[in-house]
Motif scaffolding. Structure first.
Motif, short mmCIF file in Angstrom:
data_model
loop_
_atom_site.label_atom_id
_atom_site.label_comp_id
_atom_site.label_asym_id
_atom_site.label_seq_id
_atom_site.Cartn_x
_atom_site.Cartn_y
_atom_site.Cartn_z
N GLN A 1 5.62 -3.40 -0.07
CA GLN A 1 6.03 -2.00 0.06
C GLN A 1 5.61 -1.18 -1.17
O GLN A 1 5.06 -0.09 -1.04
N THR A 2 5.90 -1.71 -2.35
CA THR A 2 5.60 -0.95 -3.56
C THR A 2 4.10 -0.90 -3.84
O THR A 2 3.62 0.06 -4.45
N ASP B 93 3.02 2.10 -2.02
CA ASP B 93 3.36 3.31 -2.79
C ASP B 93 2.36 3.54 -3.92
O ASP B 93 1.90 4.67 -4.13
N SER B 94 2.04 2.48 -4.64
CA SER B 94 1.09 2.60 -5.76
C SER B 94 -0.30 2.99 -5.26
O SER B 94 -0.98 3.82 -5.86
N ARG C 30 -0.37 6.69 -4.42
CA ARG C 30 -0.44 7.52 -5.63
C ARG C 30 -1.84 7.45 -6.26
O ARG C 30 -2.34 8.44 -6.78
N ARG D 209 2.55 0.05 5.73
CA ARG D 209 4.01 0.14 5.95
C ARG D 209 4.40 -0.41 7.32
O ARG D 209 5.43 -1.07 7.46
#
Length: 109
Positions: free
Chosen positions: A75-76, A79-80, A83, A95
């Motif tokens: 998940q992270t 996100d990274s 970005r 996701r």
């Protein structure tokens, strides 16, 4: 220029299996080494254009927590990646996969 240092201490048994993993940072308000059960460190080697990795977990890391650790890491990473690249469509796919992973691993219902 500001400099920060991250220190990892790995305590090994006689067979070189991690018993304890401790981490600390000079940039943290907490000045004590904190224990963790698992870690993944990925570094980009620009010269060889590949990833260098260190994946460690203590021998008492429960399997259910390892499943959760992988789920949250995926998940992270999404996100990274969002970005870093702004690639919304592929992050949505990642996701979706994370939901599938969590269902298969019975992390979520």
């Amino acid at each position: 220029m500001k400099t920060a240092e991250i220190k990892l201490t790995i305590e090994l048994d006689d067979n070189n299996v991690p018993e304890n993993i401790l981490w600390e940072s000079t940039d943290s308000e907490n000045k004590e080494a904190l224990p963790v059960k698992s870690m993944m460190l990925a570094l980009w080697d620009n010269s060889y254009k590949n990833t260098l990795r260190i994946d460690l977990w203590t021998k008492d890391m429960p399997v259910d927590e390892m499943k959760r650790f992988f789920y949250e890491t995926l998940q992270t990473m999404g996100d990274s990646f969002l970005r870093a690249t702004g690639e919304t469509n592929i992050v949505e796919d990642l996701r979706d996969y994370c939901v599938h992973f969590a269902e298969k691993m019975e992390i979520i219902k």
